[in-house]
Design an enzyme around this catalytic site. Structure first.
Site, PDB file in Angstrom:
ATOM      1  N   HIS A 110       0.810  -1.215   0.000  1.00  0.00           N
ATOM      2  CA  HIS A 110       0.000   0.000   0.000  1.00  0.00           C
ATOM      3  C   HIS A 110       0.844   1.266   0.000  1.00  0.00           C
ATOM      4  O   HIS A 110       0.348   2.336  -0.337  1.00  0.00           O
ATOM      5  CB  HIS A 110      -0.995  -0.004   1.172  1.00  0.00           C
ATOM      6  CG  HIS A 110      -0.419   0.283   2.514  1.00  0.00           C
ATOM      7  ND1 HIS A 110      -0.105  -0.693   3.440  1.00  0.00           N
ATOM      8  CD2 HIS A 110      -0.110   1.457   3.123  1.00  0.00           C
ATOM      9  CE1 HIS A 110       0.350  -0.138   4.542  1.00  0.00           C
ATOM     10  NE2 HIS A 110       0.365   1.168   4.374  1.00  0.00           N
TER      11      HIS A 110
ATOM     12  N   SER B 116       4.701   2.735   7.798  1.00  0.00           N
ATOM     13  CA  SER B 116       4.368   1.560   6.991  1.00  0.00           C
ATOM     14  C   SER B 116       5.534   1.151   6.109  1.00  0.00           C
ATOM     15  O   SER B 116       6.106   1.969   5.391  1.00  0.00           O
ATOM     16  CB  SER B 116       3.148   1.850   6.111  1.00  0.00           C
ATOM     17  OG  SER B 116       1.978   1.930   6.865  1.00  0.00           O
TER      18      SER B 116
ATOM     19  N   ASP C 121       0.184  -7.669   1.643  1.00  0.00           N
ATOM     20  CA  ASP C 121       0.645  -6.281   1.726  1.00  0.00           C
ATOM     21  C   ASP C 121       2.164  -6.185   1.740  1.00  0.00           C
ATOM     22  O   ASP C 121       2.749  -5.407   2.500  1.00  0.00           O
ATOM     23  CB  ASP C 121       0.063  -5.586   2.962  1.00  0.00           C
ATOM     24  CG  ASP C 121       0.139  -4.057   2.851  1.00  0.00           C
ATOM     25  OD1 ASP C 121       0.422  -3.564   1.736  1.00  0.00           O
ATOM     26  OD2 ASP C 121      -0.056  -3.371   3.867  1.00  0.00           O
TER      27      ASP C 121
END
Length: 485
Positions: free
Chosen positions: A127, A239, A162
């Site tokens: 992402h 992230s 992910d």
């Protein structure tokens, strides 16, 4: 002519953050043959005997930080499409005759990553480089803590976990060691390293709060979850950055947080992808540009207390087989609806999602040993896994049944026949059972059974008459029903 507007980073962060976990079902393979990464793995156990007083973690953190990078992405997007994604609206229909000029903006994204080999392989989150869109960013830049910047090539990504792999053209880069995440224990000291909100390299410290988080309701989150939970402060922009153990080894990829408010920050609930999973996915993406996963070909449901009692179990742990897809591996191995899968290759299964994750870690063609409970008896079944991609082409012969329910009086039934099939639109593939044709006004089970439902089995026994069905009931105990609806 399309008008382009370049948004400053602060202006587009809100859009990026709102879509940070909106992961599309997208996988891009690269035809280029990528060289095998020279990854250093250190799977030796932690030195847990060292209990001396610790006054600083600098010696652990300092060797790690040079290999943690900022990941910056940009893409040209249509303003209307961007706003629709941010607010969860469907794509706009094209109107070629409107004559209106589309307005475009440069959408910029920011996250973290880390170098895993001296020749430039970088791990991050999917992402981070997709930003919730249907495609990978047009431009990806990797920035090292020493100020060097590199254009990064996209190797591949896996939205279902992910994980994404990038490659920069350089040599002698500072790389991090990958540890063995299976050895983690709740309470182990960990460090989250990354570039939160683009403030620069940041290190936070905490402990492993939990392992094996599989049922998180993250909006648009990855399908296959087995998160490490930590209370080390993780914020937007972390992230893709590494979660480090007390010996400076990567044991996870920081991926998501639970927070409060639309722009909430860390409240001590962060989640990381285990390093062992990331390592396997990375190798698959580099070798073939995709990740192939094994599957059983079953539909699963969780057990509640009444259902566990009906199936002769003393706990709700396990995965109940609700339906078996015809012609799939579970069907070929003899797995039946009503089986409760308790173990896979000796590893305990607590929930259906946990079983799905454990199966997905195996490759198509692998053989697994399942321990299951079938109507009070323990059985061992060996299954050769199929390819998960075939699951989407499978057409089950019957729809998913209801969960087992207790049988009571007040329900009117008739044996299944062609007339009832036509009346209630019951498929011809269903050959036997009792059709619920009505119930008394005072029936307390009107929310459980409805006219048109077909009771196919009672406690694992096929039924064709009401007398036969009653003979299989267990008085004073929970009873399991296999029902077509």
């Amino acid at each position: 002519m399309n008008r382009r507007v370049k948004l400053p980073l602060s202006a587009c962060l809100a859009g990026l953050l709102a879509a940070a976990l909106l992961l599309p079902a997208f996988l891009s393979a690269n035809d280029e043959a990528w060289p095998e990464p020279q990854v250093t793995r250190d799977t030796s156990p932690l030195d847990r005997a060292n209990q001396q007083s610790i006054v600083s973690f600098a010696d652990i953190v300092e060797p790690v930080t040079p290999g943690v990078v900022g990941v910056f992405s940009s893409r040209t997007v249509d303003v209307e499409d961007l706003l629709r994604r941010m607010y969860g609206l469907p794509p706009a229909e094209e109107d070629a005759e409107s004559g209106e000029t589309d307005e475009e903006v440069i959408q910029q994204g920011m996250g973290s990553g880390f170098i895993v080999s001296e020749d430039g392989y970088v791990l991050t989150n999917h992402h981070v480089i997709s930003g919730g869109s249907q495609s990978i960013a047009e431009e990806i830049t990797v920035r090292l803590p020493d100020g060097r910047e590199f254009d990064a090539a996209y190797v591949g990504s896996d939205p279902q976990t992910d994980i994404a792999v990038l490659k920069v053209e350089a040599s002698g880069l500072p790389s991090l060691r990958l540890g063995d995440s299976d050895q983690l224990r709740v309470g182990d000291i960990v460090f989250a390293v990354g570039n939160p909100l683009d403030v620069g390299l940041t290190v936070t410290q905490g402990i492993v709060s939990a392992k094996g988080r599989t049922d998180l309701r993250l909006p648009g989150g990855p399908m296959f979850q087995n998160f490490i939970q930590t209370d080390a402060a993780v914020n937007f922009g972390n992230s893709g950055g590494p979660l480090i153990d007390a010996e400076g080894r990567v044991i996870g990829i920081n991926t998501a947080i639970l927070s409060t408010g639309s722009r909430g920050g860390s409240i001590g609930i962060g989640f990381a992808i285990p390093a062992n999973l990331a390592y396997n996915v990375m190798n698959s993406l580099i070798e073939s540009g995709e990740v192939r996963r094994g599957f059983l070909g079953v539909r699963l449901v969780a057990l509640d207390r009444n259902m566990a009692s009906a199936f002769g179990l003393d706990s709700t742990k396990g995965a109940l087989v609700e339906n078996v897809l015809p012609g799939m591996p579970a069907d070929a191995a003899g797995i039946k609806h009503g089986d409760v899968i308790l173990e896979i290759d000796g590893e305990r299964v607590d929930t259906p999602n946990e079983l799905i994750f454990l199966i997905s870690r195996r490759a198509p063609g692998d053989s697994v040993d399942l321990e299951l409970q079938r109507w009070g008896n323990r059985e061992a079944v060996a299954v050769t896994l199929g390819d998960r991609q075939n699951l989407f082409n499978a057409e089950p012969q019957v729809t998913a049944p209801t969960a087992p329910q207790q049988f009571v009086e007040g329900i009117r039934v008739r044996p299944l026949n062609d007339q009832l099939k036509d009346e209630y639109d019951i498929p011809g593939t269903l050959d036997s059972g009792l059709v619920v044709t009505g119930m008394t006004d005072d029936s307390p089970f009107e929310d459980i059974l409805e006219p048109g439902y077909v009771i196919v089995e009672v406690n694992g026994n096929e039924v064709n008459s009401s007398d036969e069905a009653r003979s299989f009931l267990r008085e004073g105990k929970a009873n399991a029903f296999y029902v077509y609806r």
